[in-house]
Design a protein around this motif. Structure first.
Motif, PDB file in Angstrom:
ATOM      1  N   SER A 162      53.879 -26.803  15.036  1.00  0.00           N
ATOM      2  CA  SER A 162      53.389 -27.849  13.992  1.00  0.00           C
ATOM      3  C   SER A 162      51.919 -28.224  14.300  1.00  0.00           C
ATOM      4  N   GLN A 163      51.359 -27.705  15.500  1.00  0.00           N
ATOM      5  CA  GLN A 163      49.928 -27.982  15.827  1.00  0.00           C
ATOM      6  C   GLN A 163      49.241 -26.746  15.843  1.00  0.00           C
ATOM      7  N   SER A 164      49.750 -25.722  16.378  1.00  0.00           N
ATOM      8  CA  SER A 164      48.687 -24.564  16.631  1.00  0.00           C
ATOM      9  C   SER A 164      48.985 -23.332  15.676  1.00  0.00           C
ATOM     10  N   VAL A 165      50.164 -23.310  14.689  1.00  0.00           N
ATOM     11  CA  VAL A 165      50.455 -22.266  13.883  1.00  0.00           C
ATOM     12  C   VAL A 165      50.049 -22.804  12.547  1.00  0.00           C
ATOM     13  N   THR A 166      48.923 -22.104  11.901  1.00  0.00           N
ATOM     14  CA  THR A 166      48.466 -22.458  10.879  1.00  0.00           C
ATOM     15  C   THR A 166      48.567 -21.098   9.786  1.00  0.00           C
ATOM     16  N   GLU A 167      48.221 -21.109   8.695  1.00  0.00           N
ATOM     17  CA  GLU A 167      48.437 -20.082   7.648  1.00  0.00           C
ATOM     18  C   GLU A 167      47.368 -18.734   8.247  1.00  0.00           C
ATOM     19  N   THR A 168      46.378 -19.265   8.898  1.00  0.00           N
ATOM     20  CA  THR A 168      45.483 -18.101   9.389  1.00  0.00           C
ATOM     21  C   THR A 168      46.030 -17.195  10.603  1.00  0.00           C
ATOM     22  N   VAL A 169      47.299 -17.591  11.055  1.00  0.00           N
ATOM     23  CA  VAL A 169      47.945 -16.677  12.036  1.00  0.00           C
ATOM     24  C   VAL A 169      48.375 -15.415  11.167  1.00  0.00           C
ATOM     25  N   PHE A 170      48.748 -15.568   9.876  1.00  0.00           N
ATOM     26  CA  PHE A 170      49.173 -14.242   9.430  1.00  0.00           C
ATOM     27  C   PHE A 170      47.808 -13.602   8.720  1.00  0.00           C
ATOM     28  N   HIS A 171      47.414 -12.502   9.461  1.00  0.00           N
ATOM     29  CA  HIS A 171      46.290 -11.789   9.155  1.00  0.00           C
ATOM     30  C   HIS A 171      46.309 -10.802   8.021  1.00  0.00           C
ATOM     31  N   GLY A 172      47.621 -10.867   7.323  1.00  0.00           N
ATOM     32  CA  GLY A 172      47.771  -9.949   6.023  1.00  0.00           C
ATOM     33  C   GLY A 172      46.773 -10.550   4.777  1.00  0.00           C
ATOM     34  N   HIS A 173      46.725  -9.794   3.987  1.00  0.00           N
ATOM     35  CA  HIS A 173      45.971 -10.266   2.694  1.00  0.00           C
ATOM     36  C   HIS A 173      46.670 -11.517   2.080  1.00  0.00           C
ATOM     37  N   ARG A 174      45.897 -12.146   1.334  1.00  0.00           N
ATOM     38  CA  ARG A 174      46.596 -13.646   0.805  1.00  0.00           C
ATOM     39  C   ARG A 174      47.534 -13.008  -0.400  1.00  0.00           C
ATOM     40  N   ASP A 175      47.552 -12.072  -0.785  1.00  0.00           N
ATOM     41  CA  ASP A 175      48.738 -11.689  -1.859  1.00  0.00           C
ATOM     42  C   ASP A 175      49.923 -11.116  -1.296  1.00  0.00           C
ATOM     43  N   PHE A 176      50.087 -11.006  -0.011  1.00  0.00           N
ATOM     44  CA  PHE A 176      51.174 -10.573   0.599  1.00  0.00           C
ATOM     45  C   PHE A 176      51.773 -11.574   1.309  1.00  0.00           C
ATOM     46  N   ARG A 177      53.136 -11.835   1.301  1.00  0.00           N
ATOM     47  CA  ARG A 177      53.827 -13.053   1.772  1.00  0.00           C
ATOM     48  C   ARG A 177      53.985 -13.198   3.192  1.00  0.00           C
ATOM     49  N   ILE A 178      53.984 -14.191   3.812  1.00  0.00           N
ATOM     50  CA  ILE A 178      54.561 -14.081   5.071  1.00  0.00           C
ATOM     51  C   ILE A 178      56.023 -13.785   5.263  1.00  0.00           C
ATOM     52  N   ASP A 179      56.422 -12.911   5.983  1.00  0.00           N
ATOM     53  CA  ASP A 179      57.868 -12.631   6.063  1.00  0.00           C
ATOM     54  C   ASP A 179      57.894 -12.218   7.577  1.00  0.00           C
ATOM     55  N   PRO A 180      58.610 -12.781   8.359  1.00  0.00           N
ATOM     56  CA  PRO A 180      58.720 -12.418   9.902  1.00  0.00           C
ATOM     57  C   PRO A 180      59.454 -10.845   9.865  1.00  0.00           C
ATOM     58  N   ALA A 181      60.372 -10.700   9.129  1.00  0.00           N
ATOM     59  CA  ALA A 181      61.264  -9.520   9.102  1.00  0.00           C
ATOM     60  C   ALA A 181      60.216  -8.201   8.807  1.00  0.00           C
ATOM     61  N   LEU A 182      59.218  -8.546   7.900  1.00  0.00           N
ATOM     62  CA  LEU A 182      58.328  -7.371   7.854  1.00  0.00           C
ATOM     63  C   LEU A 182      57.361  -7.237   8.897  1.00  0.00           C
ATOM     64  N   ILE A 183      57.085  -8.036   9.858  1.00  0.00           N
ATOM     65  CA  ILE A 183      56.127  -7.777  10.903  1.00  0.00           C
ATOM     66  C   ILE A 183      56.868  -7.610  12.123  1.00  0.00           C
ATOM     67  N   GLU A 184      58.413  -7.163  12.134  1.00  0.00           N
ATOM     68  CA  GLU A 184      59.092  -7.019  13.609  1.00  0.00           C
ATOM     69  C   GLU A 184      58.943  -5.425  13.409  1.00  0.00           C
ATOM     70  N   PRO A 185      58.331  -4.716  14.476  1.00  0.00           N
ATOM     71  CA  PRO A 185      58.506  -3.133  14.428  1.00  0.00           C
ATOM     72  C   PRO A 185      59.989  -2.553  14.998  1.00  0.00           C
ATOM     73  N   GLY A 186      60.142  -1.411  14.472  1.00  0.00           N
ATOM     74  CA  GLY A 186      61.465  -1.019  14.859  1.00  0.00           C
ATOM     75  C   GLY A 186      61.466  -0.617  16.423  1.00  0.00           C
ATOM     76  N   HIS A 187      60.203  -0.240  16.669  1.00  0.00           N
ATOM     77  CA  HIS A 187      60.143   0.159  18.369  1.00  0.00           C
ATOM     78  C   HIS A 187      58.896  -0.142  18.764  1.00  0.00           C
ATOM     79  N   ILE A 188      58.584  -0.507  20.016  1.00  0.00           N
ATOM     80  CA  ILE A 188      57.267  -0.803  20.567  1.00  0.00           C
ATOM     81  C   ILE A 188      57.214   0.081  21.837  1.00  0.00           C
ATOM     82  N   VAL A 189      56.128   0.946  21.793  1.00  0.00           N
ATOM     83  CA  VAL A 189      55.919   2.014  22.725  1.00  0.00           C
ATOM     84  C   VAL A 189      54.513   1.751  23.300  1.00  0.00           C
TER      85      VAL A 189
END
Length: 426
Positions: free
Chosen positions: A374-401
């Motif tokens: 409520s205080q520290s998360v704003t839309e600027t956290v989403f570094h994608g282009h404005r025409d792509f919606r915020i979707d947590p599922a789309l920024i979770e990688p299948g694997h991290i190495v």
């Protein structure tokens, strides 16, 4: 604001799952099942470049190790490999030559996809007079892509020197009345970040606000403006500096906000190309299928692996395309045949696109998630282009190495694939 809380929660899950996956791929959780000794792979690899293979002009050490595993003793690739970069300041052959030097293996231009590559399919603009913005040999790039009449920002500035007035040292010294053939521009192509942002921003705005006649007075009421086709939405990218550098996405943010500030209306894009756009992955899949046809594979490529360092482009784009493939397969339930460049026919049955995140570029595995959204998360956290919606599922990688070498090891393990010709083990 309330829609941003799932993003924060999704990022926390990403950190937790990422830790487990890092342990798994490093061999601390379980050993891989013994792979088959001879096996034709059914997967293809999509590699990002900046932050995965290089940082600026400096090669990442893991890159050479990774590509030694992907070729045989003759330097021939054992699986289809395509490099998908959001860079757009050079021709494909130039980038292929650079990659060959960096990786120590022969790379052809047919394996390279620049952010501007999909512009080939926008043939309705190829015969029009278009304004091109960026740096590098952009006229050569535009003509290579099929544009017959591209005009650069510098050409417009030279024709109308009083348009560019920010830099006092470049202002015309003599007031003269110029008699110039009226220029009519019918579209704007944004290849990448320019060198002189103030000049490009000013002249692009002149073109948009005059319906393509930059020497005319502004008429903001003319809306919608002439078409804009933009390549490379990367907000930032990773070079030799310890922190990310501004990318073309930052330039686009400037242009969008200037246009809205002046007109009160939203800047509109005819098309957005480069990751994470679906059109980029469509084209990349076609290149993968073409390489598989050249290798005379009988079995189709079913799985694509998108390997990158940026959650908002590489991972978002790979996951977005995976969602498209899932929806397409559920709707059609059938396969189609595509004619490849070599004349061979390849079945288009890619069923999934898996994302793999490396920690050598933009992504920082040690970054903390804000505790109070409520205080520290704003839309600027989403570094994608404005025409792509915020979707947590789309920024979770299948694997991290940790790096690209570990990514190749992991993929070979998941696919139970060991190149028989070199008798390598995982």
């Amino acid at each position: 604001m309330k829609g941003l809380w799932p993003l924060c929660r999704g990022l926390r899950l990403l950190r937790t799952r990422g830790s487990i996956r890092r342990l798994h791929q490093s061999g601390m959780c379980m050993a891989a099942e013994e792979p088959q000794s001879s096996f034709q792979p059914s997967f293809g690899l999509l590699f990002d470049i900046d932050g995965v293979l290089v940082r600026g002009k400096t090669p990442i050490p893991a890159a050479k190790k990774a590509f030694q595993k992907l070729v045989n003793s003759q330097g021939q690739f054992l699986v289809p490999v395509v490099f998908v970069t959001n860079a757009g300041n050079c021709l494909r052959q130039t980038k292929a030559d650079q990659l060959s030097d960096i990786l120590g293996v022969p790379i052809s231009q047919d394996q390279v996809m620049m952010s501007h590559s999909p512009l080939r399919i926008f043939r309705q603009y190829h015969d029009k007079c278009v304004l091109v913005s960026g740096q590098g040999p952009i006229l050569d790039i535009a003509k290579y892509l099929g544009f017959s009449n591209p005009i650069t920002i510098d050409s417009v500035r030279e024709s109308y020197p009083f348009l560019d007035m920010v830099d006092h040292n470049r202002r015309p010294k003599i007031l003269i009345l110029l008699v110039i053939k009226c220029l009519l521009l019918l579209a704007v192509i944004l290849f990448g970040e320019p060198i002189r942002w103030e000049t490009n921003l000013q002249i692009i705005m002149d073109v948009l606000l005059t319906d393509g006649h930059p020497a005319n007075p502004h008429h903001p009421a003319n809306y919608p403006h002439i078409p804009i086709l933009a390549c490379n939405m990367d907000l930032m990218w990773m070079a030799e500096a310890r922190s990310p550098r501004f990318g073309h996405g930052i330039f686009m943010v400037c242009l969008e906000n200037i246009y809205k500030k002046i007109t009160g209306k939203e800047l509109k894009y005819e098309a957005l190309m480069g990751k994470p756009s679906e059109v980029t992955y469509h084209y990349a899949e076609y290149l993968i299928r073409t390489k598989a046809a050249e290798m005379q594979w009988k079995n189709p490529v079913q799985t694509l692996y998108a390997i990158g360092d940026n959650l908002m482009t590489d991972i978002y784009g790979g996951n977005l395309y995976n969602r498209y493939l899932e929806n397409r397969n559920s709707r059609k339930g059938s396969t189609a045949l595509v004619q490849a460049g070599s004349g061979a026919r390849v079945t288009t049955v890619a069923t999934q696109c898996k994302s793999v995140l490396v920690c050598t570029g933009i992504y920082n595995p040690h970054a903390e998630v804000p505790a109070d959204p409520s205080q520290s998360v704003t839309e600027t956290v989403f570094h994608g282009h404005r025409d792509f919606r915020i979707d947590p599922a789309l920024i979770e990688p299948g694997h991290i190495v940790p790096d690209v070498n570990a990514a190749v090891d992991l993929i070979f393990q998941l696919e139970t694939f060991v190149p028989n010709s070199d008798k390598r083990t995982l």
